[in-house]
Design an enzyme around this catalytic site. Structure first.
Site, PDB file in Angstrom:
ATOM      1  N   HIS A  60      47.886 -79.507 102.277  1.00  0.00           N
ATOM      2  CA  HIS A  60      46.966 -79.559 101.355  1.00  0.00           C
ATOM      3  C   HIS A  60      46.009 -78.334 101.289  1.00  0.00           C
ATOM      4  O   HIS A  60      44.771 -78.267 100.981  1.00  0.00           O
ATOM      5  CB  HIS A  60      45.858 -80.779 101.553  1.00  0.00           C
ATOM      6  CG  HIS A  60      46.601 -82.059 101.257  1.00  0.00           C
ATOM      7  ND1 HIS A  60      47.028 -82.369  99.931  1.00  0.00           N
ATOM      8  CD2 HIS A  60      47.345 -83.193 101.897  1.00  0.00           C
ATOM      9  CE1 HIS A  60      47.814 -83.860 100.144  1.00  0.00           C
ATOM     10  NE2 HIS A  60      47.852 -83.938 101.098  1.00  0.00           N
ATOM     11  N   ASN A 133      47.029 -89.309  96.678  1.00  0.00           N
ATOM     12  CA  ASN A 133      47.900 -88.439  96.083  1.00  0.00           C
ATOM     13  C   ASN A 133      48.201 -88.646  94.493  1.00  0.00           C
ATOM     14  O   ASN A 133      47.797 -89.671  94.118  1.00  0.00           O
ATOM     15  CB  ASN A 133      49.227 -88.335  96.836  1.00  0.00           C
ATOM     16  CG  ASN A 133      49.254 -87.730  98.209  1.00  0.00           C
ATOM     17  OD1 ASN A 133      48.486 -86.608  98.452  1.00  0.00           O
ATOM     18  ND2 ASN A 133      49.951 -88.159  99.181  1.00  0.00           N
ATOM     19  N   TYR A 343      42.600 -86.999 109.881  1.00  0.00           N
ATOM     20  CA  TYR A 343      41.771 -86.320 108.953  1.00  0.00           C
ATOM     21  C   TYR A 343      40.252 -85.843 109.323  1.00  0.00           C
ATOM     22  O   TYR A 343      40.226 -84.425 109.240  1.00  0.00           O
ATOM     23  CB  TYR A 343      41.740 -87.141 107.530  1.00  0.00           C
ATOM     24  CG  TYR A 343      42.652 -87.042 106.665  1.00  0.00           C
ATOM     25  CD1 TYR A 343      43.899 -87.513 106.967  1.00  0.00           C
ATOM     26  CD2 TYR A 343      42.351 -86.691 105.438  1.00  0.00           C
ATOM     27  CE1 TYR A 343      44.943 -87.298 106.026  1.00  0.00           C
ATOM     28  CE2 TYR A 343      43.478 -86.634 104.237  1.00  0.00           C
ATOM     29  CZ  TYR A 343      44.884 -86.852 104.741  1.00  0.00           C
ATOM     30  OH  TYR A 343      45.832 -86.906 104.003  1.00  0.00           O
TER      31      TYR A 343
END
Length: 488
Positions: A60, A133, A343
């Protein structure tokens, strides 16, 4: 945090505020002599320039973002006690980052790739990050496979290029990817813009109401602009002509006052139904059919303000699905469980231990209060407050009320496969998706897949990949076999 106007007229200064006498000539030993180490304006300027970039995201990396507003439009207090969902008409500030997955920071926007849809709600109970997404499913169902999957999508360590052999070798050996690959190589694999695509929370999450009742939910963001996509041929031209096409489109639409919006919907499953549902409801490679759990409209998301600085607000933005608020929590989804750690850890590495206190990341409607201190980027915001708990100096205290409800678990620990339900397999939903497509959509899907599979250098890898699609639908496999054979 300083709020000075850095664009106001006045003398050019160093980072420490001293006036700069010359920004055009370096200090030298005589008119033609070498430069001097005492020229700290030069050295500081070059040193800062060398450090203007932080490590890009491994995935990303390429993205764009904007601020907006979420407006609740339905009463969902029967399902969750989250304050930002507590009443119709309630508004919450948001920041949404769109992205591609596999490309580097400088790659083109108009490529065949899933799009990240990472949304931060600045709620009065803390920030809630919903990281999803533009597809409702994913390639794998267990986080332990994620680094291997991404390695196949990125550059090969020997050739330095993305290799079709690597991509299809992994997908062929991972049949659970068949559903997502069918999505990716269909028409929605290359959105015309970020504004013209749907978003999904993708994972299953927990909602819990004030009475402690539990529900499993999936989020859907339906674009109000309508779905628009690019063909592979049109995307190849656009990617070459304007690599920044999607970023530019989003920014210019907001500048024109054409604020993009999405209708926010959820599917809700009572927690007790999960154990006997025909599919594993926590399997990220599967959807919940709308016939089983109809979508309920709960709000509207609108983007209405561009960032002032792409680096500060888009590149340094940090999202983690572990950032929950009271009334919302995780599920046993194995991909989600891994992402709860990965993350946040990625941003601690990239941006630093105080990344959550940068303006784009810090809470906007409340204040972070805890004992965390120091580290790179710490701004001294706590002043003289104590850095431990409990204390008798008026410091913050625990609430004793968990954000979400406990989930019952049983059995010995072990490296278990994802539990299977009555109708679980890796191909049924991919086949359903194929059969939902129109004849033209199927033609383009076959052409897109065949063009990529034909680049594979080993017959066994190509054959194994095609076999997975044949298991989803016999016509799908037969047409793909024929199309690849014509190209190889």
């Amino acid at each position: 945090m300083s709020t000075e106007n850095h664009t106001a007229a006045g003398p050019l200064t160093t980072e420490t505020g001293a006036p700069v006498s010359s920004n055009n000539q370096s200090e030298a030993a005589g008119p033609g002599g070498p430069l001097l180490v005492q020229d700290q304006v030069l050295l500081a300027k070059l040193a800062h320039f060398n450090r203007e970039r932080i490590p890009e995201r491994v995935v990303h990396a390429r993205g764009a973002g904007a601020y907006g507003t979420f407006t609740a439009t339905a009463d969902v207090t029967a399902y969750t006690r989250a304050a930002f969902l507590s009443a119709p008409g309630k508004q919450t500030e948001t920041f949404l980052r769109f992205s591609t997955v596999a490309g580097n920071l400088g790659s083109a926007d108009a490529v065949r790739d899933p799009r990240g849809f990472a949304l931060k709600f600045y709620t009065e109970e803390g920030n809630y990050d919903l990281v999803g997404n533009n597809t409702p499913v994913f390639f794998i169902r267990d986080a332990i496979k994620f680094p291997d999957f991404i390695h196949t999508q990125k550059r090969d360590p020997y050739t330095g290029s993305q290799e079709a052999d690597n991509v299809w070798d992994f997908w062929g050996l991972s049949p659970e990817s068949t559903h997502q690959v069918t999505w990716l190589f269909g028409d929605r694999g290359i959105p015309a813009s970020y504004r013209h695509m749907d978003g999904f929370g993708s994972h299953t999450y927990q909602w819990v109401n004030a009475a402690g009742e539990q529900f499993w939910v999936k989020y859907h963001f339906k674009t109000d602009q309508g779905i628009e996509n690019l063909t592979a041929e049109d995307a190849a031209v656009l990617a070459g002509q304007d690599p920044d096409s999607h970023q530019r489109d989003l920014r210019e639409a907001i500048e024109r006052g054409e604020y993009p919006s999405w209708t926010v919907q959820v599917q809700i499953m009572p927690a007790a139904e999960a154990a006997t549902y025909r599919f594993n409801p926590f399997d990220l490679t599967k959807v919940w059919p709308n016939a089983d759990y109809p979508r309920i409209t709960i709000g509207k998301l609108e983007l209405n303000r561009n960032p002032d600085n792409v680096f500060a607000e888009v590149e340094q933005s940090a999202f983690s699905p572990a950032n929950f608020v009271p009334g919302i929590g995780p599920s046993p989804d194995k991909m989600l469980q891994g992402r709860l750690f990965a993350y946040g850890d990625a941003h601690r590495y990239r941006v630093g231990i105080n990344a959550d206190q940068l303006p784009v990341n810090r809470p906007h409607a409340t204040t972070a209060r805890n004992g965390n201190r120091d580290g790179l980027g710490y701004d001294g915001r706590h002043a003289g407050a104590k850095n431990y708990e409990p204390n008798s100096f008026g410091g913050p205290a625990e609430t004793g009320r968990p954000l979400w409800a406990p989930v019952h678990v049983s059995g010995p620990t072990g490296e278990w496969e994802t539990p299977h339900h009555a109708e679980d397999d890796d191909f049924v939903q991919a086949g359903d998706l194929y059969r939902l497509m129109t004849a033209d959509e199927r033609d383009r899907l076959i052409a897109n897949l065949a063009g990529f599979i034909a680049k594979v250098t080993r017959d066994d890898i190509a054959d194994r990949a095609i076999a997975n699609f044949a298991k989803a639908d016999a016509d799908f496999g037969a047409r793909l076999t024929e199309a690849v054979a014509k190209l190889r």
